[in-house]
Structure formats: structure tokens, C-alpha cells
Design an enzyme around this catalytic site. Structure first.
Site, PDB file in Angstrom:
ATOM      1  CG  HIS A 109      -0.266   0.279   2.498  1.00 28.19           C
ATOM      2  ND1 HIS A 109       0.497  -0.655   3.116  1.00 28.19           N
ATOM      3  CD2 HIS A 109      -0.214   1.391   3.266  1.00 28.19           C
ATOM      4  CE1 HIS A 109       0.994  -0.153   4.234  1.00 28.19           C
ATOM      5  NE2 HIS A 109       0.586   1.094   4.354  1.00 28.19           N
TER       6      HIS A 109
HETATM    7  C1  UD1 Z   1      -2.128   5.354   6.231  1.00 25.11           C
HETATM    8  C2  UD1 Z   1      -0.794   5.790   6.829  1.00 25.11           C
HETATM    9  C3  UD1 Z   1       0.225   4.690   6.641  1.00 25.11           C
HETATM   10  C4  UD1 Z   1      -0.278   3.382   7.187  1.00 25.11           C
HETATM   11  C5  UD1 Z   1      -1.609   3.054   6.546  1.00 25.11           C
HETATM   12  C6  UD1 Z   1      -2.181   1.782   7.079  1.00 25.11           C
HETATM   13  C7  UD1 Z   1      -0.430   8.216   6.668  1.00 25.11           C
HETATM   14  C8  UD1 Z   1       0.401   9.256   6.037  1.00 25.11           C
HETATM   15  N1  UD1 Z   1      -0.283   6.979   6.166  1.00 25.11           N
HETATM   16  O1  UD1 Z   1      -1.919   5.189   4.835  1.00 25.11           O
HETATM   17  O2  UD1 Z   1       1.411   5.046   7.345  1.00 25.11           O
HETATM   18  O3  UD1 Z   1       0.661   2.368   6.901  1.00 25.11           O
HETATM   19  O4  UD1 Z   1      -2.524   4.130   6.820  1.00 25.11           O
HETATM   20  O5  UD1 Z   1      -3.344   1.425   6.426  1.00 25.11           O
HETATM   21  O6  UD1 Z   1      -1.156   8.498   7.593  1.00 25.11           O
HETATM   22  N2  UD1 Z   1      -9.189   4.750   1.928  1.00 25.11           N
HETATM   23  C9  UD1 Z   1     -10.398   4.098   1.849  1.00 25.11           C
HETATM   24  N3  UD1 Z   1     -11.013   3.748   3.013  1.00 25.11           N
HETATM   25  C10 UD1 Z   1     -10.486   4.012   4.216  1.00 25.11           C
HETATM   26  C11 UD1 Z   1      -9.269   4.688   4.291  1.00 25.11           C
HETATM   27  C12 UD1 Z   1      -8.622   5.044   3.133  1.00 25.11           C
HETATM   28  O7  UD1 Z   1     -10.915   3.842   0.769  1.00 25.11           O
HETATM   29  O8  UD1 Z   1     -11.100   3.650   5.249  1.00 25.11           O
HETATM   30  C13 UD1 Z   1      -8.483   5.093   0.660  1.00 25.11           C
HETATM   31  C14 UD1 Z   1      -8.802   6.456   0.141  1.00 25.11           C
HETATM   32  O9  UD1 Z   1      -8.789   6.400  -1.243  1.00 25.11           O
HETATM   33  C15 UD1 Z   1      -7.614   7.274   0.628  1.00 25.11           C
HETATM   34  C16 UD1 Z   1      -6.480   6.280   0.545  1.00 25.11           C
HETATM   35  O10 UD1 Z   1      -7.087   5.031   0.899  1.00 25.11           O
HETATM   36  O11 UD1 Z   1      -7.399   8.410  -0.138  1.00 25.11           O
HETATM   37  C17 UD1 Z   1      -5.324   6.577   1.446  1.00 25.11           C
HETATM   38  O12 UD1 Z   1      -5.766   6.726   2.808  1.00 25.11           O
HETATM   39  P1  UD1 Z   1      -4.882   7.572   3.831  1.00 25.11           P
HETATM   40  O13 UD1 Z   1      -5.518   7.580   5.159  1.00 25.11           O
HETATM   41  O14 UD1 Z   1      -4.530   8.883   3.226  1.00 25.11           O
HETATM   42  O15 UD1 Z   1      -3.499   6.805   3.908  1.00 25.11           O
HETATM   43  P2  UD1 Z   1      -3.151   5.242   3.830  1.00 25.11           P
HETATM   44  O16 UD1 Z   1      -2.580   4.932   2.501  1.00 25.11           O
HETATM   45  O17 UD1 Z   1      -4.277   4.415   4.343  1.00 25.11           O
END
Ligand code: UD1
Length: 359
Positions: free
Chosen positions: A205
Site C-alpha cells: 500500500h
Molecule cells: C495510512 C498511513 C500509513 C499506514 C496506513 C495503514 C499516513 C500518512 N499513512 O496510509 O502510514 O501504513 O494508513 O493502512 O497516515 N481509503 C479508503 N477507506 C479508508 C481509508 C482510506 O478507501 O477507510 C483510501 C482512500 O482512497 C484514501 C487512501 O485510501 O485516499 C489513502 O488513505 P490515507 O488515510 O490517506 O493513507 P493510507 O494509505 O491508508
């Protein structure tokens, strides 16, 4: 402990770190408030962990959701400022290195509320990782630095942290793992997915691996080489779903793409795997304790103790197939020792230190 401790959690890896701390503080009669920022909001990324880990329902969910780093962090700052101004807890506890961690530390410090950082001192020394920025800023704002791994103490000392602020407490994520070991049912995991005895698990991821289409294609071809030997199960984080699909992940024979799994289902699958391929932080630690070989597809790790003591090895994206084959054929030796204090009691140590701090 009559003064309030406020926990800020928001993203999947926070929940298993907070659970043992919340439990240990609860056992000591501490007044606690749990703030969920809503950074992760899908049921499979959040709610399922609260129910499986018997975490108390959050007192409030700020519902910040997703966005660019600036958009998400701005929403976190605004929501957390209102919450912390209203509550003025005696201590704010933050976990790990996600954007919710950074935002909570910043808001608390500006409101002159003391911050305790669980998992302080980890460093990848790679400023291209958003988590590395989050770790450094959070540590610089925290008055209690709760360290999971001895090298964290030297990193913090080098950055000027006073020794009175630093405490080596062990690893609360491993508390959760050890407390749930009996629930990790490898046979159930195999039969749910109709897997043979030998299989691999992969998770991807990180932006560097999944956001870039060239990198994603290199990874998919490496995983295809692994899948020619054993089935590879990939619970796909929502972040990488679209790009990995475009890179052809779903079309490779032997690769099983599944939705994100609950904590118990995922660790059951990992426990029975011959090999894990990952770019996650926490999984490097969990595989070390479960004694499952782990190839981490990154140029560096903030968790080198999983290499010196455990089953983790770094691997370049273009070498995944070759290195995985070496592991699967038994050519890689992993002399493992449990890292110091990864013994299931980190939550209690943290609760004792917090109790002394808030009086
Ligand atoms: C975040 C953390 C990362 C951690 C990961 C674990 C930061 C900078 N990164 O990354 O260190 O390893 O969580 O999972 O905080 N999304 C969904 N549903 C959700 C959450 C996210 O669809 O419940 C999708 C969305 O498209 C979103 C993308 O995932 O834009 C990224 O989510 P985000 O919270 O920005 O960071 P992660 O990649 O999950």
C-alpha cells in the site's frame, strides 16, 4: 488516576497499538477518552478492529476522511483543536506515524497539553516517506517518548531528547498479537480461501509501490513469479486497489486478490504462510514474532530490529521472484531472537509511566 488521558487514533495500525494501553489504563481506574479521527472509515479498515480487539467505542469520531496530505492534515488539525480545547486532558496519547498522530501532537503542543508518543524513536532516515516526517515532528513535540526498540533511544538522544523523557517500554502491537495468539486459526484461514499447505501472503500500500504505474507493474511481475510456485493471497488496501488492478494484478494465475481482512482473519492467514511479502511497517514486527519469513519490498526500514533479531529481509522490487524462491526452497536462514521487551507487557509499562506522569 482521576485526571483524563485522551487517546487519539485514526488509522488501521493505531488500533492494535492502543488496545493494550487502553486496557491497562482501564485496569488502573484511569479516566480515559478515545478520539477517532476518522482517517480510516471503511468498516474493514476500522470498525472490525474495535470489535475484534474489544476496544471501547470511541467517545467521538471526527470524520475527517481522506484527501491529499494537506487537505487531510488540515481537517485533522481543525477537528482536533476543537476537541482538545473542549476537553483539556492531562495527557494526550498518540500512536505510530500516521497523519492523525502528527496532527494530534501538533494541536496538543500548541495548546500546551503534554503529549506521549507510543512508538517513539523509529527512523527510516528516508524523508520521502510521509511517515518519517510524521515520526520526527511527533517526537520533537512529545514530552513522553515511549520507545519500542532499543535503537530508538539512540536516535532520540542524537536528536537532543532528554533521557528523562525516554522510556523503553516494549511493543504494544506485540502485546495484542500475543494476547490473541489462540484465536489465529491457520486451518480456518486455509479452508476459507481453499488454500493448500504452502502459500504466501502479500500486502502492498505504500505510495512508492502502488501510486506509480511503472513500480506497480514491476511488483506485479515479481508476485507472478512467486505465484508460479505457490498461491499468493493479497488482501488489498483501498489505496492500491485501482493501480494494482491496472498493473494486471487480478489477471495473474495463482494470485488471489481479496478485500481487507479483519485482524484475526489476517493474522491467521499470516501465521500459516510460508512467506510474507510486504511494504507495511507493523507486519515486519508481527512476522518476526510469529517466525514467518518476511520480505519487505522497500529500500530501508525504520524497524531494523526485525532484521537483526527476526525474519525480515529487505528486497528490491525487481528481485522479489528470485528472493522469494530462495526462501520457499529453504535457502534463507533466519536465526531469530525475540526483541527485548516484546513480551506482551508493554501496555502495562506504558500505563505505569502515564500514571506517574499525570499523578
Ligand atoms: C495510512 C498511513 C500509513 C499506514 C496506513 C495503514 C499516513 C500518512 N499513512 O496510509 O502510514 O501504513 O494508513 O493502512 O497516515 N481509503 C479508503 N477507506 C479508508 C481509508 C482510506 O478507501 O477507510 C483510501 C482512500 O482512497 C484514501 C487512501 O485510501 O485516499 C489513502 O488513505 P490515507 O488515510 O490517506 O493513507 P493510507 O494509505 O491508508
Amino acid at each position: 488516576m482521576h485526571r483524563q488521558v485522551l487517546h487519539v487514533v485514526g488509522a488501521r495500525p493505531n488500533f492494535m497499538k492502543a488496545a493494550p494501553v487502553i486496557r491497562a489504563l482501564g485496569d488502573r481506574g484511569c479516566d480515559q477518552r478515545i478520539v477517532h479521527t476518522g482517517q480510516h472509515y471503511d468498516r474493514a479498515m476500522s470498525e472490525v478492529f474495535f470489535s475484534q480487539l474489544a476496544l471501547p467505542e470511541p467517545d467521538v469520531n471526527l470524520g475527517v476522511g481522506s484527501g491529499s496530505h494537506a487537505t487531510q492534515t488540515a481537517a485533522l488539525l481543525t477537528g482536533l483543536e476543537a476537541e482538545l480545547t473542549a476537553q483539556r486532558p492531562a495527557l494526550v496519547l498518540v500512536y505510530g506515524d500516521v497523519n492523525s498522530t502528527l496532527a494530534a501532537a501538533l494541536v496538543a503542543a500548541k495548546l500546551q497539553l503534554p503529549v506521549a508518543h507510543v512508538e517513539a524513536g523509529l527512523r527510516s532516515f528516508d524523508p520521502s516517506m510521509p511517515e518519517e516526517i510524521n515520526r520526527r515532528v511527533t517526537d520533537s513535540l512529545s514530552s513522553l517518548l515511549l520507545v519500542t526498540s532499543p535503537e530508538g533511544l539512540s536516535h532520540l538522544a542524537r536528536e537532543g531528547a532528554p533521557s528523562s523523557a525516554m522510556h523503553l517500554v516494549g511493543n504494544p502491537m506485540i502485546d495484542t498479537l500475543l494476547a490473541n495468539l489462540d484465536r489465529f486459526d491457520v486451518d480456518a484461514a486455509r479452508s476459507d480461501l481453499a488454500l493448500p499447505d504452502a502459500y504466501a501472503v502479500a500486502t502492498l500500500h505504500r505510495p512508492a509501490n502502488v501510486d506509480d504505474s511503472v513500480a506497480a507493474r514491476v511488483l506485479v511481475s515479481g508476485l507472478a513469479e512467486v505465484a508460479a510456485g505457490v498461491p499468493v493471497v493479497i488482501p488489498v488496501h483501498p489505496r492500491g486497489r485501482a493501480s494494482l488492478r491496472r498493473a494486471g494484478l487480478g489477471d495473474v494465475r495463482g494470485i488471489r486478490v481479496v478485500d481487507p481482512l479483519g485482524y484475526v482473519e489476517f493474522l491467521s492467514l499470516v501465521r500459516g504462510a510460508r512467506l510474507v511479502l510486504t511494504d507495511s511497517g507493523g507486519l515486519q514486527e508481527e512476522t518476526t514474532v510469529l517466525d514467518v519469513p518476511c520480505l519487505t519490498i522497500r529500500p530501508n526500514t525504520e524497524r531494523p530490529i526485525t532484521i537483526s533479531h527476526g525474519t525480515n529481509r529487505l528486497v528490491a522490487p525487481g528481485e522479489v521472484g528470485k528472493r522469494a524462491t530462495e526462501v520457499l526452497e529453504g535457502h534463507t536462514v533466519f536465526p531469530t531472537r525475540r526483541p527485548p521487551l516484546w513480551d506482551g507487557h508493554a501496555g502495562s509499562r506504558i500505563a505505569d509511566i502515564v500514571g506517574t506522569e499525570i499523578g
